[in-house]
Design a protein around this motif. Structure first.
Motif, PDB file in Angstrom:
ATOM      1  N   ASP A 268       6.480   1.478   1.062  1.00  0.00           N
ATOM      2  CA  ASP A 268       6.410   0.966  -0.307  1.00  0.00           C
ATOM      3  C   ASP A 268       5.182   0.097  -0.511  1.00  0.00           C
ATOM      4  O   ASP A 268       4.525   0.168  -1.549  1.00  0.00           O
ATOM      5  CB  ASP A 268       7.710   0.238  -0.663  1.00  0.00           C
ATOM      6  CG  ASP A 268       8.897   1.206  -0.670  1.00  0.00           C
ATOM      7  OD1 ASP A 268       8.646   2.439  -0.784  1.00  0.00           O
ATOM      8  OD2 ASP A 268      10.047   0.758  -0.527  1.00  0.00           O
ATOM      9  N   GLY A 269       4.836  -0.698   0.519  1.00  0.00           N
ATOM     10  CA  GLY A 269       3.621  -1.515   0.453  1.00  0.00           C
ATOM     11  C   GLY A 269       2.389  -0.640   0.361  1.00  0.00           C
ATOM     12  O   GLY A 269       1.465  -0.912  -0.415  1.00  0.00           O
ATOM     13  N   ARG A 271       2.211   2.360  -0.851  1.00  0.00           N
ATOM     14  CA  ARG A 271       2.147   2.968  -2.190  1.00  0.00           C
ATOM     15  C   ARG A 271       1.643   1.968  -3.228  1.00  0.00           C
ATOM     16  O   ARG A 271       0.874   2.324  -4.115  1.00  0.00           O
ATOM     17  CB  ARG A 271       3.522   3.504  -2.606  1.00  0.00           C
ATOM     18  CG  ARG A 271       3.961   4.688  -1.765  1.00  0.00           C
ATOM     19  CD  ARG A 271       5.049   5.458  -2.452  1.00  0.00           C
ATOM     20  NE  ARG A 271       4.525   6.136  -3.625  1.00  0.00           N
ATOM     21  CZ  ARG A 271       5.285   6.586  -4.618  1.00  0.00           C
ATOM     22  NH1 ARG A 271       6.590   6.420  -4.583  1.00  0.00           N
ATOM     23  NH2 ARG A 271       4.742   7.196  -5.650  1.00  0.00           N
ATOM     24  N   ASP A 272       2.061   0.709  -3.095  1.00  0.00           N
ATOM     25  CA  ASP A 272       1.571  -0.330  -4.019  1.00  0.00           C
ATOM     26  C   ASP A 272       0.064  -0.477  -3.876  1.00  0.00           C
ATOM     27  O   ASP A 272      -0.655  -0.575  -4.875  1.00  0.00           O
ATOM     28  CB  ASP A 272       2.242  -1.683  -3.726  1.00  0.00           C
ATOM     29  CG  ASP A 272       3.696  -1.700  -4.182  1.00  0.00           C
ATOM     30  OD1 ASP A 272       4.067  -0.840  -5.015  1.00  0.00           O
ATOM     31  OD2 ASP A 272       4.458  -2.560  -3.704  1.00  0.00           O
ATOM     32  N   ALA A 273      -0.421  -0.498  -2.607  1.00  0.00           N
ATOM     33  CA  ALA A 273      -1.862  -0.655  -2.365  1.00  0.00           C
ATOM     34  C   ALA A 273      -2.622   0.514  -2.975  1.00  0.00           C
ATOM     35  O   ALA A 273      -3.671   0.336  -3.599  1.00  0.00           O
ATOM     36  CB  ALA A 273      -2.132  -0.752  -0.868  1.00  0.00           C
ATOM     37  N   ARG A 275      -1.629   2.369  -5.463  1.00  0.00           N
ATOM     38  CA  ARG A 275      -1.515   2.262  -6.915  1.00  0.00           C
ATOM     39  C   ARG A 275      -2.554   1.283  -7.449  1.00  0.00           C
ATOM     40  O   ARG A 275      -3.212   1.550  -8.451  1.00  0.00           O
ATOM     41  CB  ARG A 275      -0.103   1.816  -7.305  1.00  0.00           C
ATOM     42  CG  ARG A 275       0.260   2.073  -8.751  1.00  0.00           C
ATOM     43  CD  ARG A 275       1.741   1.780  -9.049  1.00  0.00           C
ATOM     44  NE  ARG A 275       2.638   2.636  -8.281  1.00  0.00           N
ATOM     45  CZ  ARG A 275       3.555   2.198  -7.414  1.00  0.00           C
ATOM     46  NH1 ARG A 275       3.703   0.902  -7.179  1.00  0.00           N
ATOM     47  NH2 ARG A 275       4.325   3.056  -6.758  1.00  0.00           N
ATOM     48  N   SER A 276      -2.764   0.163  -6.736  1.00  0.00           N
ATOM     49  CA  SER A 276      -3.763  -0.779  -7.267  1.00  0.00           C
ATOM     50  C   SER A 276      -5.175  -0.243  -7.123  1.00  0.00           C
ATOM     51  O   SER A 276      -6.085  -0.720  -7.791  1.00  0.00           O
ATOM     52  CB  SER A 276      -3.614  -2.193  -6.685  1.00  0.00           C
ATOM     53  OG  SER A 276      -3.110  -2.163  -5.404  1.00  0.00           O
TER      54      SER A 276
END
Ligand code: PLP
Length: 350
Positions: A268-269, A271-273, A275-276
């Motif tokens: 999940d981390g 994917r967040d990275a 996404r940013s």
């Protein structure tokens, strides 16, 4: 497409027939029967094998639920088999251990573009017929033999994002068995043997239309080229992600890299990275079939599926499609590496 429109003949005509024989020829199968989509292909294949209520069909639970939908549509029940740690496809030893007298068919999914271990799976299935779900494996091979011709029937989807995609829904069933081919042909159109004469119970309306067939005939010519490009992208990722501390997917010369999937405990981390950094990613698939809300109260995986469940927690799909440029692959790889590499170290991915 213009010719189809001008002809006024939109369902089950010359384009569909030509595509069926061209696609069957591409696979080296004797018969191809066009249907409305990949899930119907699986359902009609099961119906052709005369599977129904009270029967069990072995399948995996990490492949998006399509086989489960087909199995439940005919009133049968799934028997979930765990997957192998490395390939994430059906584990033949688990299949051999689970198969029982009520197991009437096995659906093997060639996940992410890689043909499952068919020799071992066919041996484990014994006399129980095997259906291949090839919706992610158009043109994929194992030991030179293409997906779709190992088992009794091979089922393909032409959903637009597949390696061979239509401009809408579409699917096909290929088989070397003329009796099974004739049954699918009848089942896809109300159970008819000829106009208004029905011979098969369980008939459906599930046809590949002329417009889709015309488009697919052209796109079939570019399938191998697209597969080569996808494979190249997967190789680049494997090279550039080698220092990222992730489990990357093996890419052989026979895979078609429908999806490029890595595994990370910190999914999940990651994917967040991504996404940013404005990079899209996805999870194929987050919830295994036996843990879906629609399976509540059923005991289809009583023994648990530890490898399946871990895969579903860890998998993440990175962009992989023929139009992606090398620089873009590198950009994605860099973003993955800068998330994964320990902060004090330089990223040594490439
Ligand atoms: C896409 C897909 C299907 C279903 O195909 P539809 O044409 O969307 O019904 C079935 N199995 C797998 C593995 C798929 O990826």
């Amino acid at each position: 497409m213009r010719d189809v429109l001008a002809s006024g003949w939109y369902i089950l005509g010359p384009q569909g027939e030509a595509f069926e024989s061209e696609f069957a020829g591409f696979c080296g199968a004797a018969h191809g029967v066009g249907v409305a989509n990949g899930t119907d292909a699986l359902e009609l294949a099961l119906r052709a094998l005369e599977i129904g209520p009270g029967d069990q069909v072995a399948a995996v639970a990490n492949a998006g639920g399509y086989s489960t939908a087909a199995i439940r549509a005919i009133g049968a029940e799934p028997l979930y088999i765990d997957v192998e740690e490395d390939s994430m496809t059906m584990d033949s030893r688990a299949l051999a251990a689970a198969i029982g007298p009520r197991t009437r068919a096995v659906i093997v999914t060639h996940l992410y573009g890689r043909v499952a271990d068919m020799p071992a799976l066919l041996a484990a299935a014994g006399s129980v017929p095997v259906i291949e779900d090839c919706a992610q494996a158009h043109g994929a091979r194992l030991c030179g033999r293409v997906a779709g011709v190992w088992g009794a029937l091979g089922c393909f989807s032409f959903y637009p994002t597949k390696n061979l995609g239509a401009v809408g829904d579409g699917g096909v069933v290929v088989t070397g068995n003329s009796v099974l081919a004739a049954r699918v042909r009848s089942l896809r159109q109300y159970g008819w043997i000829s106009k208004y004469r029905s011979i098969s119970a369980g008939g459906r309306n599930s046809r590949l239309d002329e417009m889709q067939a015309a488009v697919l005939r052209v796109k079939l010519r570019y399938l191998e080229e697209g597969n080569v490009r996808r494979r190249k992208i997967a190789y680049l990722y494997n090279r550039w992600l080698s220092g990222a501390g992730l489990k990357t997917s093996a890419v052989g010369n026979e895979h078609v890299a429908h999806l490029y999937v890595v595994r990370s405990a910190l999914r999940d981390g990651l994917r967040d990275a991504l996404r940013s950094a404005s990079i899209g990613s996805d999870v194929h698939y987050p919830v295994p079939d036996h843990l879906q809300e629609s399976a509540r109260g059923r005991r289809w995986a009583a023994g648990g599926l530890p490898v399946t469940e871990r895969c579903c927690r860890e998998v993440v799909t990175l962009p992989c499609f023929p139009e992606l440029r090398d620089e873009e692959v590198r950009m994605v790889a860099e973003a993955v590496c800068s998330f994964s590499a320990p902060p004090a170290e330089t990223c040594l991915c490439y």
